[in-house]
Every structure is written in C-alpha cells, then in structure tokens.
Design a protein around this motif. Structure first.
Motif: not given
Length: 476
Positions: A419-430, A454-468
């Motif tokens: 969870n921590l990794t997913a949030e850090a990656l989202k912040t980094w990519a924002a 981590v991928a389930k938490l960060v990637l969208t359903e189609d896996k083409l973008s990030l959940r931002l």
C-alpha cells in the motif's frame, strides 16, 4: 618400411605398461618394484602371446596419456609419433628419430640451472653454478623462498617446461618476467582471492599461472588488472604496441571456466580484438560471474560483439565495465540487444565510457532501455552522443534507480508495504508524463506477489494507465 615396425614392436610393451605403472614414483625401491612386476609379466607369457598382445594393443587401444608424466610435452609428441596408428605418421627411419631426440636434448640443456635445482625430478641432473645460485633465489623478508628468473634467458621451450612443472617447484614465490607470482597461495586449497594487480605480468607469467590454476577449484576472485598479459613483457608492450602474444591468455582462458569465479578483473591489459574474443568465449563458461571489468582492454568492435553473446549466459552478472575498449557503434548495438533480454535482469552497472560510438549506438541503447527496468548505472562520457539521446537515457536510469529506491523503502513493512509503495508511485507519477508512461509498462510485468498487489492498486482496469485523481492525471 620394416624399421619403424621394429621400433613400434620394441616400444609397444613399455608404453602399454605406462598405463599400469605410476608415473609419479620417486624412490628407487618403487622403480625396482615396478621392474619386478614387468619381469614377472614377461616370464609368465610366451613370446608369441606377448607379440599378439602388443599387436592388439597397437591396433585397437588408444595410446596411454603421457601428459601426467614428468617429461616435456615435446618428448610426449615424439613418443606419440612413434606409436602412430598410421605408418605414414611415424618417423621414416631411426635416423630421423635420433635427430628429433638430439634436438630435444639440446632444448633440455637450455633449461636454466635455477629451474633444475628447484624441480625435484631434475635435481639429480642440475648443473652446479654457485655464483648464479646466489642471484636466482633468495628468501623474502617474510620467510618465503623466492625463485627469480627475470635476469635469466628463457627460451620458448624453457617457458613451456616451467609452466608445466611450476606446481612442483620447491619455492613459494616465482618471478618470470614481471613481479611475484605467489605459488604458495595458488597451492593453498583455502585461497579464494588472487590479487595480482600492477605486477607487470606478461604472457610467460600468465602461462605459469594458468597451469597452476588447473589444479585449483575454489578461487572466486581473480584480479590481473594493470599488467601486460597479452605481451611478452612490459618493455615489449611499450616498444611494440598491438603486437600481441596470446599464448598465456589462451591457457588462462582454458583454466578459468573450471573455477567458481564471481569476479574477474583484467582492466588495464590491452588485449586486442583476438584477445577480446578469447575472453568473451571464456566468460561464457563462468556461469557464477557477478562482475567483469575490462576497462582499457582495447577489445574493439569484434570483442564487443562476442561479449554480447557471452553475457546472456551469465544470469548473476551485476557489473560489466567496457570503459575505453573501443567497441564502437557495432559493439554497442550488439550489447544493446542484450539489455532488452530477461537473462540480464541482475545487471546493474554497464560502463561504456570512451568507446567511440555515436548516434547509431545511442539510439540502440534508447530502444533497448524502453524494456529494461534494472540497469542503474550507464556511464557514457567521452562518446559523440547526441544530447537528446543522452538526456533520454539519463531519464531512464534515474527512473530505474527511483523505482528501486521506492520499493526498497517499503518492502520491510510486510503487512501494508504494498500500500505504501502504491501511494508513493502514484505521487511520483502525478506530474511527470515520462514516469507515468514508463511506470505503466513496468507494472504490466510484475515480479513476484508483492508487485502484483502494487499493480492492482496502481493500474486502471484496462492496465493502460494509473489510478490517479483527475486533477493530477498528466497530459499525454
């Protein structure tokens, strides 16, 4: 034509007995026992039986291996020729045989007395030269016995003879053309690291070392950096650059794959293209290698291409240093193809500093690095690379380091680290389109259960973008 056959008949039984008698016997009592066994054999069989046995041996059995006998390989070649299955391969007459033996005897006389005195099987025949004896050996300050042959004229035969029997020398340290070779360390079964940097070791020195390494099985680190292993000596390297002597390197190449090597450093030894091919072929058989350092080895494009094939066979490789090797665009393009392969997932550092490549090579690196998320250091200085290529490559390397750092910071939190990794990656990519795009590609190929979460938490359903959040989604 009958004469060689007679010689063959007389030599048949003694050579057959070489496979039975221990060639390492030393005492006269053991020799007498062996002779007694021969006499009993001869008395227990009729001459017809012996003649038939020898004929069958010669026709159907391979010749006994003479490599372990305490004699020169040159003499073994003579015996092998005498026992050749095809009559056309044998000596044509006893006169020709005598000429070969006489020539060999002349070569044996060129073996320095110092070598003879410290080889047990030659001590009985050693010439006494008390004045030379004071110069050719001495005890070092730490109590080690040293044999110094640097001022002794060494023929090619003497060098080969020394290499074959170096393990039997009754000294601890040997100097041939360069600095000290610590025989006592190579003989020691507990030695794991051999550090021989900056000793001016030439081809003859390496030939001796290679023969010594044939009996070693536990060495993991070999450092021969800063020597002249592809030249006869340091002065020869200075006087005749690019005129290589690869005899020692060839024997070293044969010995290294037998070792459990993890680190090999040949930096500062100009090897040339052919030497590069030799080393590339060698390391392919050293499957445990983690680090290969070849800076300033001048392996040229052919060497670079050869290494591109070899490194794919090294799953543990982490460091590969080709600084100042002049592999050019063709060598870099070949290596770039490797970077896109999963086989090199452990490679963290690849140094291509000063390798005379430009746009073609850098474009190949950019393309390969699109799918490489592991490389964390790629020195490219002193190459005519377009600035835009260099900037893109640097972005990739920064991404790889940052991604690894984020994972490392949170992986010890076992319950909620993902969870921590997913949030850090989202912040980094924002706010970074480059990071966003590259992170999507990286997480579409997760490694292990933690990355899958981590991928389930960060990637969208189609896996083409990030959940931002919508306001944070970068423009693409």
């Amino acid at each position: 034509d009958a004469l060689p056959i007679c010689v063959m008949y007389d030599m048949g039984l003694p050579v057959w007995l070489l496979g039975v008698i221990d060639c390492t016997v030393k005492s006269r009592a053991e020799i007498l026992a062996a002779a007694t066994a021969e006499i009993k054999f001869l008395h227990s069989h009729s001459s017809a039986e012996i003649e038939a046995a020898v004929a069958m041996e010669h026709l159907h059995e391979p010749m006994p291996d003479l490599s372990g006998c305490k004699t020169s390989q040159d003499f073994a070649v003579i015996v092998e020729r005498m026992l050749a299955k095809d009559a056309d391969d044998r000596f044509k007459s006893c006169g020709e045989l005598v000429e070969a033996l006489t020539a060999l005897n002349g070569l044996l006389q060129e073996v320095p007395p110092a070598m003879q005195r410290f080889l047990p099987h030659l001590q009985e025949y050693a010439r006494d030269d008390s004045e030379e004896e004071e110069d050719d050996h001495d005890d070092s300050g730490d109590g080690l016995k040293v044999l110094d042959l640097r001022s002794v004229r060494m023929t090619d035969f003497a060098s080969r003879y020394l290499a074959k029997f170096a393990r039997h020398l009754t000294v601890d340290v040997l100097c041939v053309t360069g600095g000290a070779i610590p025989l006592h360390l190579v003989r020691d079964a507990n030695t794991r690291e051999l550090a021989l940097a900056e000793r001016q070791l030439g081809s003859s020195d390496v030939l001796v070392l290679a023969k010594m390494l044939e009996e070693t099985r536990r060495l993991t680190r070999v450092d021969l950096s800063g020597n002249v292993i592809a030249y006869p000596s340091k002065p020869e390297a200075a006087a005749r650059p690019r005129h290589y002597d690869l005899a020692g390197l060839r024997h070293l190449a044969a010995a290294l794959p037998r070792l459990p090597l993890t680190h090999l450093d040949l930096s500062g030894n100009s090897l040339g293209a052919e030497g590069g091919l030799l080393v590339a072929d060698t390391v392919a058989g050293c499957r445990h290698l983690e680090s290969i350092r070849l800076a300033f080895c001048d392996i040229m494009p052919r060497g670079g291409i050869a290494f591109a094939d070899s490194v794919l066979k090294l799953p543990h490789l982490q460091v590969l240093d080709f600084s100042h090797c002049h592999i050019g665009d063709t060598g870099v393009v070949a290596l770039a193809r490797c970077l896109a392969q999963p086989a090199l997932h452990n490679l963290r550092t690849l140094s291509l500093f000063a390798n005379s490549f430009g746009q073609e090579g850098s474009a190949a690196l950019m393309d390969a690095l699109r799918s490489n998320f592991d490389l964390q250091a790629l020195p490219l200085g002193d190459n005519p690379i377009p600035r835009e290529h260099l900037a893109t490559i640097q972005q990739v390397i920064v991404f790889n380091n940052q991604f690894s750092s984020i994972k490392g910071r949170h992986q010890h939190f076992q319950e909620f680290g993902h969870n921590l990794t997913a949030e850090a990656l989202k912040t980094w990519a924002a706010d970074n389109p480059f990071v966003h795009e590259r992170l999507v590609r990286r997480l579409n190929a997760p490694r292990g259960a933690s990355e899958e979460l981590v991928a389930k938490l960060v990637l969208t359903e189609d896996k083409l973008s990030l959940r931002l959040p919508v306001q944070q989604a970068p423009e693409r």
